[in-house]
Design an enzyme around this catalytic site. Structure first.
Site, short mmCIF file in Angstrom:
data_model
loop_
_atom_site.label_atom_id
_atom_site.label_comp_id
_atom_site.label_asym_id
_atom_site.label_seq_id
_atom_site.Cartn_x
_atom_site.Cartn_y
_atom_site.Cartn_z
N CYS A 90 0.85 -1.18 0.00
CA CYS A 90 0.00 0.00 0.00
C CYS A 90 0.89 1.24 0.00
O CYS A 90 1.89 1.28 0.72
CB CYS A 90 -0.90 -0.02 1.24
SG CYS A 90 -2.02 1.38 1.36
N HIS A 131 -9.29 -4.22 -1.34
CA HIS A 131 -8.29 -3.47 -0.57
C HIS A 131 -8.78 -2.04 -0.33
O HIS A 131 -8.70 -1.52 0.80
CB HIS A 131 -6.96 -3.46 -1.33
CG HIS A 131 -5.86 -2.74 -0.63
ND1 HIS A 131 -4.88 -3.41 0.09
CD2 HIS A 131 -5.57 -1.41 -0.51
CE1 HIS A 131 -4.05 -2.51 0.61
NE2 HIS A 131 -4.44 -1.29 0.25
N GLU A 132 -9.32 -1.40 -1.36
CA GLU A 132 -9.76 -0.01 -1.22
C GLU A 132 -11.01 0.10 -0.35
O GLU A 132 -11.14 1.05 0.43
CB GLU A 132 -9.98 0.63 -2.60
CG GLU A 132 -8.77 0.59 -3.51
CD GLU A 132 -7.44 0.92 -2.86
OE1 GLU A 132 -7.39 1.71 -1.90
OE2 GLU A 132 -6.41 0.36 -3.30
N HIS A 135 -9.95 0.15 3.14
CA HIS A 135 -9.56 1.51 3.54
C HIS A 135 -10.78 2.31 3.99
O HIS A 135 -10.73 3.01 5.00
CB HIS A 135 -8.87 2.25 2.39
CG HIS A 135 -7.40 2.07 2.34
ND1 HIS A 135 -6.55 2.55 3.32
CD2 HIS A 135 -6.59 1.50 1.41
CE1 HIS A 135 -5.30 2.26 2.99
NE2 HIS A 135 -5.31 1.61 1.85
#
Length: 141
Positions: A90, A131-132, A135
């Protein structure tokens, strides 16, 4: 406008708030897209909190669309299958970390005109989106 990458773990650990159909949130999306485009050599996806804006907005390079950057507002995974072990890096963090991802996901989200959409993603694109969205949830991978 390109923005600086956020590296504060306390900030990144906070869940993001819903994006709204406002000029301000559309500007955040454009900044996110510009920042991802600038960092394309080492990054394939970003969430708005990575540029210091705690909004549920993500951008990712969609190889299925010829490498175009796609933006999603308020994305939510509604279905997933095909769990596998992954190792991810990241821009906001040093090194790589292991996590469980899914080969196939379904996502509900709003597009740039805030029309509701639902789509299925597979493979690496699905991994990027997961993954996003992590976040957006304040999950650090």
């Amino acid at each position: 406008m390109q923005r600086e990458i956020m590296t504060s773990i306390p900030f990144l650990s906070q869940p993001s708030v819903e994006a709204e159909n406002t000029e301000a949130d559309l500007a955040v999306a454009q900044d996110l897209k510009d920042t991802l485009d600038t960092n394309r050599n080492g990054c394939v996806g970003m969430a708005a909190n990575m540029i210091g804006m705690p909004k549920r907005i993500i951008a990712f390079v969609d190889e299925d669309l010829g490498g175009r950057i796609t933006v999603m507002f308020n994305p939510r995974i509604t279905a997933q299958d095909g769990a596998y072990d992954a190792s991810e890096g990241c821009l906001s963090l040093k090194g790589e970390r292991r996590t469980i991802r899914y080969q196939r996901i379904e996502v509900s989200y709003a597009d740039r005109k805030f029309r509701e959409r639902h789509a299925t993603f597979i493979g690496f694109t699905a991994q990027i989106i997961q993954h996003e969205i992590d976040h957006c949830e304040g999950i650090i991978i």
